[in-house]
Write a protein that holds these residues in place. Structure first.
Motif, PDB file in Angstrom:
ATOM      1  N   VAL A 298       0.853  -1.179   0.000  1.00 22.56           N
ATOM      2  CA  VAL A 298       0.000   0.000   0.000  1.00 22.56           C
ATOM      3  C   VAL A 298       0.892   1.233   0.000  1.00 22.56           C
ATOM      4  N   THR A 299       0.544   2.226  -0.812  1.00 20.88           N
ATOM      5  CA  THR A 299       1.260   3.498  -0.733  1.00 20.88           C
ATOM      6  C   THR A 299       0.404   4.504   0.021  1.00 20.88           C
ATOM      7  N   ALA A 300       1.055   5.404   0.752  1.00 20.87           N
ATOM      8  CA  ALA A 300       0.352   6.451   1.493  1.00 20.87           C
ATOM      9  C   ALA A 300       1.315   7.604   1.722  1.00 20.87           C
ATOM     10  N   THR A 301       0.744   8.800   1.966  1.00 18.88           N
ATOM     11  CA  THR A 301       1.623   9.943   2.215  1.00 18.88           C
ATOM     12  C   THR A 301       2.171   9.909   3.634  1.00 18.88           C
ATOM     13  N   ASP A 302       1.365   9.387   4.580  1.00 17.28           N
ATOM     14  CA  ASP A 302       1.833   9.301   5.959  1.00 17.28           C
ATOM     15  C   ASP A 302       1.614   7.891   6.468  1.00 17.28           C
ATOM     16  N   ALA A 303       2.395   7.521   7.455  1.00 16.69           N
ATOM     17  CA  ALA A 303       2.132   6.257   8.140  1.00 16.69           C
ATOM     18  C   ALA A 303       0.744   6.393   8.763  1.00 16.69           C
ATOM     19  N   ASP A 304      -0.093   5.402   8.556  1.00 15.16           N
ATOM     20  CA  ASP A 304      -1.471   5.485   9.026  1.00 15.16           C
ATOM     21  C   ASP A 304      -1.621   4.616  10.253  1.00 15.16           C
ATOM     22  N   ASP A 305      -2.268   5.171  11.292  1.00 15.89           N
ATOM     23  CA  ASP A 305      -2.318   4.403  12.533  1.00 15.89           C
ATOM     24  C   ASP A 305      -3.258   3.207  12.441  1.00 15.89           C
ATOM     25  N   VAL A 306      -4.221   3.219  11.493  1.00 19.74           N
ATOM     26  CA  VAL A 306      -5.097   2.050  11.402  1.00 19.74           C
ATOM     27  C   VAL A 306      -4.417   0.899  10.655  1.00 19.74           C
ATOM     28  N   LEU A 307      -3.426   1.260   9.879  1.00 16.98           N
ATOM     29  CA  LEU A 307      -2.792   0.254   9.046  1.00 16.98           C
ATOM     30  C   LEU A 307      -1.624  -0.366   9.791  1.00 16.98           C
ATOM     31  N   GLU A 308      -1.790  -1.599  10.210  1.00 12.16           N
ATOM     32  CA  GLU A 308      -0.695  -2.240  10.938  1.00 12.16           C
ATOM     33  C   GLU A 308       0.220  -2.933   9.939  1.00 12.16           C
ATOM     34  N   ALA A 309       1.114  -2.144   9.407  1.00 15.53           N
ATOM     35  CA  ALA A 309       1.978  -2.682   8.359  1.00 15.53           C
ATOM     36  C   ALA A 309       3.034  -3.610   8.954  1.00 15.53           C
ATOM     37  N   GLY A 310       3.307  -4.673   8.243  1.00 11.70           N
ATOM     38  CA  GLY A 310       4.372  -5.580   8.666  1.00 11.70           C
ATOM     39  C   GLY A 310       5.739  -4.969   8.402  1.00 11.70           C
ATOM     40  N   CYS A 311       5.771  -4.077   7.458  1.00 13.24           N
ATOM     41  CA  CYS A 311       7.039  -3.490   7.057  1.00 13.24           C
ATOM     42  C   CYS A 311       6.743  -2.130   6.435  1.00 13.24           C
ATOM     43  N   VAL A 312       7.433  -1.100   6.886  1.00 11.87           N
ATOM     44  CA  VAL A 312       7.216   0.233   6.323  1.00 11.87           C
ATOM     45  C   VAL A 312       8.443   0.611   5.494  1.00 11.87           C
ATOM     46  N   VAL A 313       8.180   1.002   4.275  1.00 14.67           N
ATOM     47  CA  VAL A 313       9.263   1.448   3.398  1.00 14.67           C
ATOM     48  C   VAL A 313       9.102   2.950   3.200  1.00 14.67           C
ATOM     49  N   GLU A 314      10.139   3.687   3.489  1.00 12.83           N
ATOM     50  CA  GLU A 314      10.089   5.136   3.280  1.00 12.83           C
ATOM     51  C   GLU A 314      10.662   5.461   1.909  1.00 12.83           C
ATOM     52  N   VAL A 315       9.939   6.281   1.173  1.00  8.60           N
ATOM     53  CA  VAL A 315      10.425   6.691  -0.142  1.00  8.60           C
ATOM     54  C   VAL A 315      10.717   8.185  -0.092  1.00  8.60           C
ATOM     55  N   VAL A 316      11.957   8.533  -0.320  1.00  3.71           N
ATOM     56  CA  VAL A 316      12.354   9.945  -0.314  1.00  3.71           C
ATOM     57  C   VAL A 316      13.131  10.228  -1.594  1.00  3.71           C
TER      58      VAL A 316
END
Lengths: 323, 197
Positions: A298-316
């Motif tokens: 899933v892509t998003a602009t901010d880390a979402d508190d409802v979404l319990e991601a197994g892994c967060v990838v930051e794209v900069v």
């Protein structure tokens, strides 16, 4: 995958799609995937399909054909899709709900091929038979051939047309309950996908033969039918708000994912900017719909508190790292 | 780069089925490297074949005589006719040694998109042969492609009142694993399954 607008999140998602499916979900002109000044681009994915490891590599050249490598050996493009089934949601792709019947037919016919691979060739075969019959009709109209020469094509078109009607009916029937459930959880009540078959038969085609000859084209059959997407309030195409149409597109994808899961062929999901489509409650509903299903990116602009991601990838600025 | 004569040779070779530009170049340079006798023997063989081989007046097979070897062979069963699209298909059926009847070569398959109508194929000749008293069965061995199937159904319609009409079964390739069979072939093989005896 989180990052500011324009950081390259969708690009990363697109790269995953290219590496696993062999083509971009966003553009048909593949030269656009290649960086300015370069001659080629390559996407490599190491994946697990059940217990087996699958490594795929897809290289797109500015000149010359695309190279597809599956576990170290050159492979046809179609092998990727069957090895690594992936479904993709793009928020701007509303045409399947908003657009004309032809877009929905293509969408559902492709879905048919994914859900029932043994029927993947059917829509193409029907289209081929249809163009043969069209050519036969025009040759008779122009006095180049006799009426009897149309007969074998009438039979072929009628047979394949009835098969395609039955296949579309079966896939919409299978999809229906999942589509209704997914839509409802995302806030769209009473959603339906209905296909009304064309009732094509050899007899029906023969009854309209004179008209078909005059027009030089087959005037009945599944190539002229629509798949109606509607709620209790009416047709989503005409009455749905933009928000409802987005939800319907997403629900169609989730419903297909459920069908594939039922058939023990789970697909990974790529969802671009899906959270902005939904309010907070619906986001929570989406998360529970996805929970334990399959891998979902899933892509998003901010880390979402409802979404319990197994892994967060930051794209900069076009670079990705695990947060 | 190589001059118009060689280029013409390459262009002519490219017209052959399965020969792309690169293979055509390889073949052309091979011919040029070969001895004069070998190269001209190839040219003569092509000319000979083209000038002396014609179509059998009965079945449409390739032959040097007015009628082909199979039509002249008294040991072949005259009661069964196997219909194929091209002479090369006849050769394939012959290789099986399973068929002892005679043949009819249509010269193609119906395809209105390519401008092939029933009048372009040897269909009248087939119907005339099927009307003969000695013929009891016609095997429609056109290719299992859309045009081949359509041709078979068109012929079946016209032959059914005259003779028994059959079509070879579709099935699994012998000696190959099931997992390599495509869905359509496997599906048809299952639909046409037979009792084990």
């Amino acid at each position: 995958m989180i990052g500011a607008n324009g950081a390259g999140k969708t690009n990363l998602l697109e790269g995953v799609h290219v590496a696993t499916q062999g083509f971009s979900p966003r553009t048909r002109s593949e030269a656009r995937l290649i960086r300015f000044g370069s001659d080629a681009t390559r996407a490599i994915a190491r994946s697990h399909a059940r217990a087996t490891e699958v490594e795929t590599s897809v290289t797109v050249h500015r000149l010359g054909p695309k190279e597809v490598v599956l576990n170290g050996a050159p492979a046809p493009l179609d092998d990727l899709r069957t090895k690594l089934p992936v479904l993709v949601f793009l928020p701007d792709r509303l045409a399947v709900v908003k657009g004309g019947p032809a877009i929905r037919r293509t969408y559902f016919d492709r879905m048919l091929g994914r859900v029932s691979p043994e029927l993947a060739e059917l829509p193409g075969s029907y289209a081929k038979a249809l163009s043969q019959r069209g050519a036969a009709l025009r040759r008779v109209r122009d006095g180049l051939a006799e009426r009897a020469s149309i007969e074998p094509w009438t039979e072929t078109v009628a047979g394949l047309g009835a098969d395609l009607d039955a296949a579309r009916t079966a896939v919409t029937d299978e999809l229906g309950p999942h589509f209704r459930d997914a839509s409802e959880q995302l806030g769209l009540r009473g959603a339906r996908a209905d296909y009304e078959p064309s009732a094509i038969t050899r007899g029906a085609l023969e009854d309209r033969l004179t008209r078909d000859i005059e027009r030089g084209t087959t005037g009945m059959g599944p190539h002229l039918r629509d798949i109606r997407l509607a709620t209790d309030e009416g047709d989503l195409r005409g009455f749905g708000s933009q928000g409802q149409q987005r939800v319907a597109v997403l629900a169609l994808l989730l419903a297909e994912a459920s069908c594939l899961r039922d058939r023990d062929r789970p697909a990974a999901l790529l969802l671009d900017d899906v959270l902005s489509v939904l309010d907070r409650d619906r986001r929570a509903a989406l998360v529970s719909l996805l929970a334990g299903a399959t891998q979902t990116l899933v892509t998003a602009t901010d880390a979402d508190d409802v979404l319990e991601a197994g892994c967060v990838v930051e794209v900069v600025q076009g670079a990705a790292r695990i947060a | 780069m190589v001059g118009p004569v060689v280029e013409n040779l390459v262009a002519q070779l490219t017209k052959l089925p399965g020969i792309g530009n690169r293979t055509a170049h390889r073949l052309a340079f091979h011919v040029l490297r070969a001895s004069r006798e070998d190269a001209l023997a190839l040219a003569d063989a092509i000319r000979d074949a083209k000038e002396r081989i014609g179509f059998c007046t009965v079945c449409g097979n390739l032959t040097e005589e007015p009628t082909c070897e199979i039509c002249r062979d008294g040991r072949r069963d005259p009661s069964v006719i196997c219909v194929v699209e091209h002479p090369v298909d006849l050769v394939s059926v012959e290789r099986t040694s399973e068929f002892r009847g005679r043949y009819h070569v249509l010269g193609g398959a119906l395809s209105p998109l390519d401008g092939v109508d029933p009048s372009d194929l040897r269909i009248d000749g087939l119907l005339a042969r099927a009307r003969a008293d000695e013929v009891v069965e016609v095997v429609l061995a056109t290719n299992p492609t859309m045009t081949g199937e359509a041709t078979a159904s068109f012929l079946a319609e016209q032959l059914r009142s005259l003779v028994r009409v059959t079509r070879p079964a579709s099935g699994l390739p012998v000696g190959a694993d099931l997992e390599y069979a495509d869905e359509v072939t496997l599906g048809r093989a299952l639909a046409g399954r037979r009792e084990m005896v």
